[in-house]
Scaffold this active site. Sequence first.
Site, PDB file in Angstrom:
ATOM      1  N   LYS A 213       0.840  -1.194   0.000  1.00  0.00           N
ATOM      2  CA  LYS A 213       0.000   0.000   0.000  1.00  0.00           C
ATOM      3  C   LYS A 213       0.879   1.250   0.000  1.00  0.00           C
ATOM      4  O   LYS A 213       1.899   1.294   0.698  1.00  0.00           O
ATOM      5  CB  LYS A 213      -0.902   0.000   1.239  1.00  0.00           C
ATOM      6  N   SER A 289      -9.341   1.869   3.036  1.00  0.00           N
ATOM      7  CA  SER A 289      -8.510   2.593   2.085  1.00  0.00           C
ATOM      8  C   SER A 289      -7.442   1.746   1.409  1.00  0.00           C
ATOM      9  O   SER A 289      -6.809   2.204   0.454  1.00  0.00           O
ATOM     10  CB  SER A 289      -7.837   3.776   2.795  1.00  0.00           C
ATOM     11  N   GLY A 310      -6.634   1.719   9.775  1.00  0.00           N
ATOM     12  CA  GLY A 310      -6.893   2.725  10.800  1.00  0.00           C
ATOM     13  C   GLY A 310      -8.353   2.814  11.186  1.00  0.00           C
ATOM     14  O   GLY A 310      -8.695   3.295  12.257  1.00  0.00           O
ATOM     15  N   GLY A 311      -9.225   2.359  10.284  1.00  0.00           N
ATOM     16  CA  GLY A 311     -10.666   2.332  10.549  1.00  0.00           C
ATOM     17  C   GLY A 311     -11.314   1.246   9.714  1.00  0.00           C
ATOM     18  O   GLY A 311     -12.334   1.465   9.070  1.00  0.00           O
ATOM     19  N   GLY A 312     -10.675   0.076   9.703  1.00  0.00           N
ATOM     20  CA  GLY A 312     -11.135  -1.025   8.866  1.00  0.00           C
ATOM     21  C   GLY A 312     -10.503  -1.032   7.493  1.00  0.00           C
ATOM     22  O   GLY A 312     -10.958  -1.739   6.599  1.00  0.00           O
ATOM     23  N   SER A 313      -9.422  -0.283   7.314  1.00  0.00           N
ATOM     24  CA  SER A 313      -8.868  -0.069   5.977  1.00  0.00           C
ATOM     25  C   SER A 313      -8.222  -1.287   5.351  1.00  0.00           C
ATOM     26  O   SER A 313      -7.968  -1.309   4.153  1.00  0.00           O
ATOM     27  CB  SER A 313      -7.852   1.084   6.013  1.00  0.00           C
TER      28      SER A 313
END
Length: 617
Positions: A213, A289, A310-313
Amino acid sequence: MGFLDVMPKIYKPVAEVNLSAHSDEPYIHANVKAPRMAGFFVKVFAWVLELRIVGAFVVEILKRNNLVHKFVSFAEISEPPLYTPTHVSEDNYEEQQVYNMKPGSPSTERVQEAVDCLPKDAEFAVNSDSNSDFRRWTIMDYSRAYSSRQITPHLVAMRFLAAVKESSEPHINMSFFINYNPEDILRQAKESTLRYENGTPISVLDGVLVAVKDEIDCMPYPTTGGTKWYHKFRISIEDAHIVKQLRSCGAILVGKTNMHEIGAGTSGINPHYGAVRNPYDITKISGGSSSGSAAVVSAGLCPIALGVDGGGSVRIPASLCGVVGLKPTFGRVSHAGILPLNWTVGMAGVLAGTVEDALIAYAAISGDLQLRQPTPSLAPATNLPLLASTNPIANIKLAKYEKWFNDSADEVRTSCEHALDMLHNHYGWETVEVTLPEIEEMRLAHYVTIASECNASLAPHFAKINFADVGWDVRVAHQVYRSFHSREYLNAQKIRNRQMYFHKEIFKHADVIVTPTTGVTAYPLQRDTFKTGELDYINGAALVRFMIAGNFLGLPAITVMVGCDKGGMPISIQFIGRPWSEATLLHLAYGLQAICSKSFKRPMIYYDLLKEETASQ
């Protein structure tokens, strides 16, 4: 409070909250009040928010209408704040059927230890029976093919480059990568091929293609974070620590995958580098993301890829693209060389075609920590699951909060319920009904936290850049991020402390918490999003509904595919574990994969690099 006109929530002490299955604690659905915007309308909205006085007023109205003021901003909370989700060793919990990895061992030894935990037939890929036309090649398949001289890493790399070129053609336009370098890829592949010819491969990862990534440093590429400008302020000078671990095992690093700009969304639509399309249906989103990393694994270009969650990325795109997504415990994996966007909720993770491959990649990157916080001494030794054991782990209790679990689309709920029934019938694992209170409050507190940290990280750069280089959806997000003040951040950390208490209480009675991974399957890409990005907070809330505990509380979590909806889009289930219980999560995911994988379908776009098949459409 004037125009705010809000009655703040007064939280009762955590010890008074009933966590039993028959609790009367209310469950609050995501209260998203914001219309979908894209194209011209998102531009207008961004311009309004960027007006100094008017914009600030509109943001506060949004925060009020979406319950941020009620549950976070002006709430009364007696618990003290918890600023980082650090965990000490869970001394009172012993994982079943595990191998204790040697502390301080090099990555090559850790990888071999992981291989030794696999069944002897692990070289055969998922869905390899003669009745299936879909074969997802594993790390062991590649290693076996290289060692037997059936194919070389150089030939696989050549096929990979041809596939990436084809996937970029206008009729497909998958937008997998932000940056890749054919010369560098072929150089690595030639070196790996020579090692196999000499009979000296470094490990089973030698010659295996790995994508990264573009939030993680990997030479010789700049790290853009999905932007047009970040790499101008932060120069990459060496591999991130986790990339070094994979490179030292002989893996071929094939480039930087596309992502939602600065990780500020869940769709994977990037106006600078293209919308990453879902290999199961190129008219649908891939999720974000870590969109490109999930998509390249799903499409067969790489058996494993690195993401950041960081939030389900990691888990959201893994679910939507039908692959395995593993997010380790906070502090288990080094954060050195990863963009510092959200340092108390973000964590590097693994995307893989199979659970076995997730295990090998996890073993490679989870040792030899170089961390600022928490200190390595807080992390216990790493356990690996003995997947080769003839008997599955027993007496597993899966905590399920029914109101939360059912807050998903009908097909998602039905498929995940069926998966639980199969786990019970095959392995005798029990589902335990519980109550996990304040789910929506936790989602909003996490949003305040990740937004505040992202703003603190980006503010020095935003003061210097030309906003014409920033996506319109990110410009909107930036105005919201910068609106949070100290009381809101402190209250969010108090809610973090409450949720840590609740989850630890649940884990006294269960091994893991089980949920659907996402509340909905992948939804359509719309043409008005390609140049501006998209504001779709309703679908966004549905995608992150089950994600937050993994990030906000630093808990490990894994997602594995269990089926498809009637449109053929993947559905996945998620296991959230106790701190440091990655081995147990891998055990559970492996058990579920064994009973579900034969029903998996081949994606619309899939490249068989060992057989040189082109994408099917």
